[in-house]
Design a protein around this motif. Structure first.
Motif, mmCIF file in Angstrom:
data_model
loop_
_atom_site.group_PDB
_atom_site.id
_atom_site.type_symbol
_atom_site.label_atom_id
_atom_site.label_comp_id
_atom_site.label_asym_id
_atom_site.label_seq_id
_atom_site.Cartn_x
_atom_site.Cartn_y
_atom_site.Cartn_z
ATOM 1 N N UNK A 28 46.904 39.597 36.701
ATOM 2 C CA UNK A 28 48.083 40.448 36.840
ATOM 3 C C UNK A 28 48.570 40.592 38.255
ATOM 4 N N UNK A 29 48.462 39.529 39.048
ATOM 5 C CA UNK A 29 48.901 39.574 40.440
ATOM 6 C C UNK A 29 50.287 38.959 40.585
ATOM 7 N N UNK A 30 51.113 39.534 41.454
ATOM 8 C CA UNK A 30 52.438 38.987 41.736
ATOM 9 C C UNK A 30 52.330 38.020 42.911
ATOM 10 N N UNK A 31 52.715 36.780 42.692
ATOM 11 C CA UNK A 31 52.634 35.788 43.752
ATOM 12 C C UNK A 31 53.445 36.248 44.965
ATOM 13 N N UNK A 32 52.809 36.231 46.130
ATOM 14 C CA UNK A 32 53.478 36.638 47.361
ATOM 15 C C UNK A 32 53.424 38.124 47.620
ATOM 16 N N UNK A 33 52.858 38.884 46.689
ATOM 17 C CA UNK A 33 52.807 40.338 46.849
ATOM 18 C C UNK A 33 51.419 40.838 47.208
ATOM 19 N N UNK A 34 51.266 42.149 47.134
ATOM 20 C CA UNK A 34 49.991 42.783 47.439
ATOM 21 C C UNK A 34 49.723 43.823 46.367
ATOM 22 N N UNK A 35 48.575 43.693 45.709
ATOM 23 C CA UNK A 35 48.195 44.625 44.651
ATOM 24 C C UNK A 35 46.909 45.345 45.033
ATOM 25 N N UNK A 36 46.882 46.663 44.851
ATOM 26 C CA UNK A 36 45.660 47.418 45.017
ATOM 27 C C UNK A 36 44.825 47.270 43.738
ATOM 28 N N UNK A 37 43.546 46.978 43.887
ATOM 29 C CA UNK A 37 42.713 46.748 42.715
ATOM 30 C C UNK A 37 41.476 47.647 42.741
ATOM 31 N N UNK A 38 40.869 47.790 41.578
ATOM 32 C CA UNK A 38 39.664 48.603 41.428
ATOM 33 C C UNK A 38 38.427 47.799 41.817
ATOM 34 N N UNK A 39 37.309 48.500 41.941
ATOM 35 C CA UNK A 39 36.049 47.818 42.240
ATOM 36 C C UNK A 39 35.686 46.842 41.122
ATOM 37 N N UNK A 40 35.928 47.243 39.866
ATOM 38 C CA UNK A 40 35.603 46.368 38.741
ATOM 39 C C UNK A 40 36.428 45.078 38.778
ATOM 40 N N UNK A 41 37.737 45.213 39.071
ATOM 41 C CA UNK A 41 38.587 44.024 39.118
ATOM 42 C C UNK A 41 38.222 43.156 40.322
ATOM 43 N N UNK A 42 37.881 43.790 41.430
ATOM 44 C CA UNK A 42 37.429 43.029 42.607
ATOM 45 C C UNK A 42 36.221 42.184 42.263
ATOM 46 N N UNK A 43 35.262 42.788 41.559
ATOM 47 C CA UNK A 43 34.062 42.052 41.175
ATOM 48 C C UNK A 43 34.388 40.919 40.207
ATOM 49 N N UNK A 44 35.319 41.177 39.282
ATOM 50 C CA UNK A 44 35.714 40.152 38.316
ATOM 51 C C UNK A 44 36.385 38.969 39.016
ATOM 52 N N UNK A 45 37.268 39.273 39.964
ATOM 53 C CA UNK A 45 37.947 38.215 40.715
ATOM 54 C C UNK A 45 36.938 37.387 41.507
ATOM 55 N N UNK A 46 35.976 38.065 42.127
ATOM 56 C CA UNK A 46 35.014 37.333 42.957
ATOM 57 C C UNK A 46 34.051 36.493 42.106
ATOM 58 N N UNK A 47 33.820 36.900 40.875
ATOM 59 C CA UNK A 47 33.059 36.021 39.982
ATOM 60 C C UNK A 47 33.870 34.760 39.668
ATOM 61 N N UNK A 48 35.192 34.940 39.523
ATOM 62 C CA UNK A 48 36.073 33.817 39.206
ATOM 63 C C UNK A 48 36.146 32.813 40.354
ATOM 64 N N UNK A 49 36.171 33.306 41.578
ATOM 65 C CA UNK A 49 36.352 32.408 42.727
ATOM 66 C C UNK A 49 35.019 31.979 43.341
ATOM 67 N N UNK A 50 33.930 32.414 42.739
ATOM 68 C CA UNK A 50 32.617 32.011 43.241
ATOM 69 C C UNK A 50 32.524 30.486 43.207
ATOM 70 N N UNK A 51 32.110 29.920 44.303
ATOM 71 C CA UNK A 51 32.015 28.470 44.376
ATOM 72 C C UNK A 51 33.168 27.840 45.115
ATOM 73 N N UNK A 52 34.311 28.557 45.216
ATOM 74 C CA UNK A 52 35.422 28.056 46.024
ATOM 75 C C UNK A 52 35.148 28.345 47.493
ATOM 76 N N UNK A 53 35.639 27.477 48.370
ATOM 77 C CA UNK A 53 35.415 27.676 49.791
ATOM 78 C C UNK A 53 36.190 28.903 50.267
#
Length: 310
Positions: A28-53
């Motif tokens: 649910x992110x807007x390309x080029x924008x800035x979204x405030x997120x919760x700790x749970x969503x932060x953790x979910x995003x970081x699981x998704x990008x794990x392994x990317x440089x």
């Protein structure tokens, strides 16, 4: 030399280059924008990008500007709030290694992280978990610290905390400081326009806005937007990306040419531009010289990943 204090959201930047933009829809992110997120969503995003440089650095809009000013040799200080964790220790050490005097308070909550997705052309999309930074309150402000400085630079992201940003501006004026502010994000300006107008009308001396932010506030583009902003602030800057920028300084409008650069990542380019502008301003450079320095630094910044200059 005049001393510059910064106050903002003390964050650690996690910069990720991506080619598949489907992640924006997924979270649910807007390309080029800035979204405030919760700790749970932060953790979910970081699981998704794990392994990317990823590139990690101390961050936050104001800390980028203050870091840049310190690298130029200006006496600087920074107020922020961090967690009692490894990321907080990293942030503090990184700023102090650049020569910044830190005035940090601590929270039991984790240090904030700004996950920055970089797409083709260097465009950035932010998913920001404020963490400890969100717990900063007016009670964390100390008049004795403000009185040590001549100018304070405030990031527009603090507008989410109305009591805090109003108290910052009131204390700054009480201590005789000039107030500089970066508008920070067009969607933030749209959501909080009445407060932005109050700040510009009553407190801010120097305002930085990119073209989208200026339009969000004024409904006008380029020169017309600058004219509106200059009606509030004696020093107003509208950044136009590769087209350069426009500056209105005490009644005079100056066109600031862009410096050509190969853009890898625009993260922090506006913050580093502001560092150059403020450095020239406190040293009484001519406006054209101020603009030349700011543009050169902004160009150097976009040629690297992240918001740090050597």
């Amino acid at each position: 030399m005049k001393k510059i204090l910064g106050i903002g959201n003390a964050l650690v930047d996690a910069l990720v280059e991506i080619r598949d933009e489907s992640i924006f829809n997924k979270f649910g992110l807007k390309k080029g924008g800035m979204e405030m997120i919760s700790a749970d969503l932060k953790n979910e995003i970081h699981r998704e990008i794990h392994g990317l440089r990823q590139t990690v650095a101390s961050g936050g809009s104001t800390s980028n500007t203050i870091y840049g000013l310190a690298q130029l040799g200006a006496p600087t200080g920074y107020i922020g709030k961090i967690g009692e964790d490894a990321m907080g220790s990293f942030f503090k050490k990184d700023m102090e290694n650049a020569g910044v005097t830190t005035h940090l308070s601590y929270s039991k909550i984790d240090t904030g992280i700004a996950t920055t997705f970089i797409t083709r052309g260097g465009e950035r999309t932010f998913a920001t978990y404020l963490g400890a930074a969100a717990t900063q309150t007016p009670q964390d402000l100390q008049e004795s610290i403000f009185s040590l400085y001549d100018l304070i630079h405030v990031e527009g992201y603090l507008i989410f905390n109305k009591d805090l940003i109003l108290n910052i501006c009131k204390l700054a004026k009480k201590c005789g400081l000039k107030v500089s502010m970066d508008m920070a994000s067009y969607n933030l300006v749209e959501a909080m326009r009445p407060l932005v107008e109050e700040l510009l009308r009553d407190y801010v001396d120097i305002i930085f806005a990119n073209e989208e932010e200026a339009y969000a506030f004024t409904g006008k583009k380029e020169r017309e937007a600058l004219e509106v902003l200059s009606g509030y602030c004696p020093v107003s800057v509208v950044k136009l990306g590769a087209e350069g920028s426009l500056a209105h300084v005490y009644g005079e409008t100056t066109v600031i040419p862009a410096v050509k650069a190969h853009c890898k990542d625009s993260t922090g380019a506006g913050d580093i531009f502001a560092a150059g502008f403020l450095y020239g301003f406190i040293n009484n450079y001519e406006v054209a010289e101020i603009g030349a320095l700011a543009s050169k630094l902004g160009a150097k910044c976009v040629e690297t990943i992240g918001a740090r200059i050597s």
